[in-house]
Design an enzyme around this catalytic site. Structure first.
Site, PDB file in Angstrom:
ATOM      1  N   VAL A 116       1.402   6.875  22.639  1.00  0.00           N
ATOM      2  CA  VAL A 116       0.507   8.043  22.619  1.00  0.00           C
ATOM      3  C   VAL A 116       1.028   9.118  21.656  1.00  0.00           C
ATOM      4  O   VAL A 116       0.247   9.817  21.001  1.00  0.00           O
ATOM      5  CB  VAL A 116       0.335   8.630  24.044  1.00  0.00           C
ATOM      6  CG1 VAL A 116      -0.640   9.794  24.033  1.00  0.00           C
ATOM      7  CG2 VAL A 116      -0.173   7.548  24.993  1.00  0.00           C
ATOM      8  N   LYS A 168       0.809  -1.224   0.000  1.00  0.00           N
ATOM      9  CA  LYS A 168       0.000   0.000   0.000  1.00  0.00           C
ATOM     10  C   LYS A 168       0.844   1.276   0.000  1.00  0.00           C
ATOM     11  O   LYS A 168       0.428   2.300  -0.534  1.00  0.00           O
ATOM     12  CB  LYS A 168      -0.973  -0.005   1.185  1.00  0.00           C
ATOM     13  CG  LYS A 168      -2.078  -1.052   1.040  1.00  0.00           C
ATOM     14  CD  LYS A 168      -3.104  -0.977   2.145  1.00  0.00           C
ATOM     15  CE  LYS A 168      -4.176  -2.039   1.934  1.00  0.00           C
ATOM     16  NZ  LYS A 168      -5.274  -1.945   2.903  1.00  0.00           N
TER      17      LYS A 168
END
Ligand code: ATR
Length: 277
Positions: A157, A69
Site C-alpha cells: 500500500v 525503459k
C-alpha cells in the site's frame, strides 16, 4: 532514403512492433523501414551506445521495451511530462543529435478503452490494480479522462500511496489495499495492471468490485482468459478485453509523433487479436 526505425528490447524475438509499424507504413504510404534490435544487457552504458550508434547512422526513432525503459529514460536529452511521471520511456525520436523521449503506453490504453471499447471514463469510477511501472505510465492520461473517482489498489500500500502523492493535489485519486475493496462498492472499469497474469496468478481482488454494466481490462496481451478476466466474467461483466488494443494504439501514437500522420488501427488490432477463448 528510406527512414530507419527500430524497437529495442531483450529478448526481442516475440515483438509485434515491426509488424504493426510495417502495416501502418503501408497504409499511410510512408517510406520507412522498421527493425527489431536485441539490446545489450551489459555493460551498463552499452544500451545507450547502441541507441546513439543507431541515431548516428541515420536512425529517426526507436520504440523501447523491457528491460530498457528506465535506461532509455536515463539517457534522454528531453522528456515529455508523461515520460517524467512514468519514470520510463517507450518511444524516442532523434533530432539534431538529441534524444527526445516519450511514453505512449498510458495514452494508448486510454484510447483503446475510450475509442475502441467505447467506454468514456468521464464521471466513472475506475479501479486500477497494481502500482508498478505500467500504472505510473497510465496515471496522467487516466486523470485527463476525468473519472469521478480513481482508486489504485496494491499489495504494497505504501507504494500505491507514494504514487498518489507524486501526482499532488487531486481529490479523485486515492490508494488503498486489497482488504479495503470489500466496502468500496462497484466500479465501472477495473484495470489489471499488475504483473500477476504473466505468471498465471490472480490479484486478491473481490468479485464485488465488478459491475455487470462495466468493463474489465487486462493489460497483458495474448494470454487469453486470464484468472482476472475469468473472475470478471463470472461476476457478470460482459465487456472484457486484453491489451492488444493498447499495444496497437501506443504504436499509432508513436507513428504519428514520428511521421505526422495518424494510421488507422482497427484492422491491425483485428489482425493481432488472440481470441480470449
Ligand atoms: P511493471 O513495471 O510491469 O508494472 P513492477 O514495477 O514490477 O512491474 O510492478 C508489478 C506490479 O504488479 C506491482 O504493483 C505488484 O504489486 P506489489 O507492488 O505489491 O508487489 C503487482 N503484482 C505482482 N504480482 C502480483 C500478484 N500476484 N497479486 C497482486 N499484485 C501483484
Amino acid at each position: 532514403m528510406t527512414d530507419q526505425y527500430a524497437v529495442i528490447g531483450n529478448p526481442i524475438g516475440h515483438t509485434k512492433s515491426p509488424l504493426i509499424h510495417g502495416l501502418f507504413a503501408e497504409e499511410t504510404r510512408q517510406d520507412m523501414a522498421y527493425a527489431a534490435i536485441e539490446g545489450p544487457l551489459e555493460p551498463e552504458q552499452a544500451f545507450a551506445d547502441v541507441v546513439r550508434a543507431f541515431a548516428a547512422s541515420g536512425g529517426k526513432g526507436m520504440n523501447v521495451t523491457a528491460p530498457f525503459k528506465l535506461k532509455a529514460f536515463a539517457m534522454a536529452d528531453e522528456r515529455s511530462e508523461r515520460a517524467e511521471l512514468a519514470g520510463a520511456v517507450n518511444a524516442m525520436k532523434f533530432e539534431n543529435g538529441r534524444v527526445i523521449a516519450e511514453n505512449f503506453d498510458g495514452i494508448g490504453l486510454v484510447r483503446d478503452i475510450e475509442v475502441n471499447l467505447g467506454l468514456k471514463m468521464a464521471g466513472k469510477r475506475v479501479l486500477i490494480l497494481g502500482a508498478g511501472g505500467a500504472v505510473r505510465g497510465a496515471l496522467l492520461p487516466f486523470l485527463a479522462a476525468r473519472p469521478v473517482e480513481m482508486i489504485i489498489v496494491n499489495r504494497d500500500v505504501v507504494k500505491g500511496k507514494a504514487l498518489v502523492a507524486q501526482i499532488g493535489a487531486c481529490d479523485s485519486l486515492k490508494a488503498c489495499g486489497y482488504g479495503d475493496l470489500e466496502t468500496m462498492g462497484r466500479f465501472d472499469l477495473v484495470v489489471n495492471a499488475t504483473s500477476a497474469s504473466l505468471t498465471g496468478d490472480l490479484p486478491p481482488v473481490p468479485p464485488s468490485v465488478f459491475s455487470p454494466d462495466g468493463a474489465a481490462y487486462e493489460l497483458a496481451y495474448g494470454k487469453r482468459l486470464t484468472p482476472f478476466l475469468r473472475l470478471a466474467r463470472n461476476a457478470g461483466v460482459s465487456m472484457i478485453a486484453d491489451g492488444v488494443g493498447m499495444l496497437v494504439e501506443q504504436a499509432a501514437e508513436a507513428f504519428d509523433w514520428w511521421r505526422g500522420v495518424r494510421p488507422a488501427t482497427r484492422a491491425v488490432i483485428d489482425r493481432l487479436t488472440v481470441p480470449l477463448e
